[in-house]
Design a protein around this motif. Structure first.
Motif, PDB file in Angstrom:
ATOM      1  N   THR A 166      50.258  96.834  59.363  1.00 46.26           N
ATOM      2  CA  THR A 166      48.813  96.978  59.143  1.00 46.26           C
ATOM      3  C   THR A 166      48.531  97.367  57.695  1.00 46.26           C
ATOM      4  O   THR A 166      47.669  96.781  57.024  1.00 46.26           O
ATOM      5  N   GLY A 169      49.330  94.437  55.463  1.00 40.35           N
ATOM      6  CA  GLY A 169      48.283  93.420  55.470  1.00 40.35           C
ATOM      7  C   GLY A 169      47.154  93.780  54.515  1.00 40.35           C
ATOM      8  O   GLY A 169      46.667  92.936  53.746  1.00 40.35           O
ATOM      9  N   LEU A 170      46.750  95.055  54.535  1.00 37.73           N
ATOM     10  CA  LEU A 170      45.698  95.502  53.621  1.00 37.73           C
ATOM     11  C   LEU A 170      46.169  95.445  52.171  1.00 37.73           C
ATOM     12  O   LEU A 170      45.437  94.991  51.281  1.00 37.73           O
ATOM     13  N   VAL A 173      46.501  91.805  50.772  1.00 36.86           N
ATOM     14  CA  VAL A 173      45.219  91.180  50.473  1.00 36.86           C
ATOM     15  C   VAL A 173      44.602  91.788  49.211  1.00 36.86           C
ATOM     16  O   VAL A 173      44.082  91.087  48.336  1.00 36.86           O
ATOM     17  N   SER A 260      46.693  81.250  59.415  1.00 34.10           N
ATOM     18  CA  SER A 260      46.196  82.487  58.802  1.00 34.10           C
ATOM     19  C   SER A 260      47.396  83.243  58.234  1.00 34.10           C
ATOM     20  O   SER A 260      47.946  84.131  58.888  1.00 34.10           O
ATOM     21  N   THR A 262      48.022  85.549  55.975  1.00 38.20           N
ATOM     22  CA  THR A 262      48.049  87.001  55.736  1.00 38.20           C
ATOM     23  C   THR A 262      47.549  87.778  56.949  1.00 38.20           C
ATOM     24  O   THR A 262      48.278  88.596  57.528  1.00 38.20           O
ATOM     25  N   ASP A 263      46.311  87.518  57.370  1.00 39.53           N
ATOM     26  CA  ASP A 263      45.753  88.252  58.515  1.00 39.53           C
ATOM     27  C   ASP A 263      46.524  87.945  59.800  1.00 39.53           C
ATOM     28  O   ASP A 263      46.775  88.838  60.611  1.00 39.53           O
ATOM     29  N   LEU A 267      48.586  90.564  62.025  1.00 37.16           N
ATOM     30  CA  LEU A 267      48.153  90.735  63.415  1.00 37.16           C
ATOM     31  C   LEU A 267      49.309  90.627  64.390  1.00 37.16           C
ATOM     32  O   LEU A 267      49.486  91.496  65.259  1.00 37.16           O
TER      33      LEU A 267
END
Length: 410
Positions: A166, A169-170, A173, A260, A262-263, A267
């Motif tokens: 998580t 991912g942030l 990006v 998708s 990256t997201d 996920l």
């Protein structure tokens, strides 16, 4: 009946009574979360540089190669030296490797060859670190709370697989992979501080005076001839060959199936982590009511089915749900295998047997990842994951039918 079976009603949280284990738990939670941040960033970076599922497998193979050759030797070392000091050495080495990755990425010098070399060096440290950490659990909490210690250790790793991806991912990006490597390097300070300040109340006596080669042979013979240890290691090999490698294909799955990169990647990584936490919470309750052997058998079947269904999900919500189920059944199987192993293995063989466990669980996976990457390039990502799901189920059931006594283990 094993000692753990007799203490089956021990709470999943009972190991937290130990101040040493609480200190270890917090330090490892921070550090392993950082490691998962790096794993996600590394997979993203490799696929970005190469656009190749095969390269994802080759990097994983580089990390696993040292485990194949060093695991037997590592087991004798773990049985002969203080585990706490050994872990401080390995964790420091891994911190340095993370900082090197950060530097190369920040300076735009990073190439896939650098990642392969760094992964190989990390594999060398893991060959020592993994069996040392497994053995260290019983040294912190003792045999009475061993079941709780193993379950909590699994929950710790699973929670890290939620927090790490998580956060990654942030960070990916907003900032890019270099920051994931840097944060991982800093996270090792937490575990090093916890190891420095803790005591070891149930320290296992070190094996001394026996030649290392003799220790290795004795460890192999014990594992090969034991009616419970041998099939449990084979079941672990099935997980290492056909379940763990699928995680390495998540970057390609996110881009090519979910569209998708990256997201979607963050996920599914987090979803499997959530499933793993649920599995860690449920394992004690289910094992007490059904028996560990039955939980292992059911998890093999349902894990294979959920993996095949996950492979063909292009909807992100359904994909995350199926990935959560794979995490549940993976942890149910692995925790019960680990608990049964530690219940039947004498302290004098613990490091050597757990090094073989590390070899089967982590050492085989990278080589199978290469085959999975090649299969995905040839047939497609979904098809490759589906085939691995089926093969994992078939191998697990074959071991269960050959050693039916495993299912009867409590």
């Amino acid at each position: 009946m094993t000692e753990l079976a007799a203490n089956a009603r021990v709470s999943t949280l009972s190991a937290l009574k130990s101040p040493n284990f609480r200190l270890y738990f917090v330090g490892q939670l921070v550090s392993v979360s950082g490691t998962w941040m790096q794993n996600v960033a590394e997979g993203y970076l490799v696929f970005k540089l190469t656009q190749s599922e095969l390269w994802l497998g080759l990097v994983a193979c580089a990390a696993g190669l040292p485990l194949i050759f060093l695991a037997p030797v590592a087991g004798t070392i773990v049985d002969r030296v203080p585990r706490r000091k050994l872990m401080m050495f390995t964790q420091t080495a891994q911190m340095i490797l993370a900082f090197i990755s950060a530097y190369l990425t920040f300076s735009d010098k990073i190439q896939v060859a650098h990642i392969v070399v760094l992964a190989f060096c990390l594999g060398i440290t893991n060959a020592l670190d993994a069996p040392a950490r497994q053995t260290f659990v019983v040294e912190m909490v003792g045999r009475d709370d061993l079941q709780s210690g193993i379950a909590l250790n699994s929950i710790l790793n699973s929670a890290s697989r939620v927090l790490g991806p998580t956060a990654a991912g942030l960070a990916l990006v907003q900032f890019g992979p270099a920051w994931c490597f840097l944060i991982n390097g800093l996270s090792f300070l937490a575990v090093l501080i916890s190891l420095f300040f803790m005591d070891v109340p149930y320290a296992i006596k070190y094996v001394a005076g026996t030649p290392p080669l003799k220790l290795m042979r004795e460890g192999f013979e014990f594992a090969r001839r034991h009616e419970v240890v041998a099939p449990l290691l084979l079941l672990t090999a099935g997980v290492g060959l056909f379940t763990v490698p699928i995680i390495r294909l998540f970057p390609a799955y996110a881009e090519l199936v979910l569209h998708s990169p990256t997201d979607g990647y963050a996920l599914v990584s987090a979803a499997q982590g959530v499933g793993s936490i649920l599995g860690g919470i449920l394992v004690g309750w289910l094992s007490h009511r059904l028996g560990r052997g039955r939980v292992i058998g059911v998890s093999i079947i349902l894990g294979a089915i959920s993996t095949v269904l996950f492979a063909y999900q292009s909807n992100m919500a359904l994909s995350a749900f199926m990935c959560t189920l794979t995490g549940v059944f993976l942890i149910l199987e692995v925790v019960d295998i680990n608990t049964l192993l530690q219940a039947v293995v004498p302290d004098g063989y613990r490091g050597r047997v757990l090094s073989l466990y590390t070899l089967t669980f982590l050492g085989l996976a990278p080589f199978s990842s290469v085959a999975l990457g090649a299969l995905a390039t040839w047939l497609g990502t979904s098809e490759a994951i589906g085939i691995y799901g089926i093969l994992g189920g078939v191998m697990g059931l074959a071991v269960i039918f050959r050693w039916r006594s495993v299912v009867r283990q409590r």
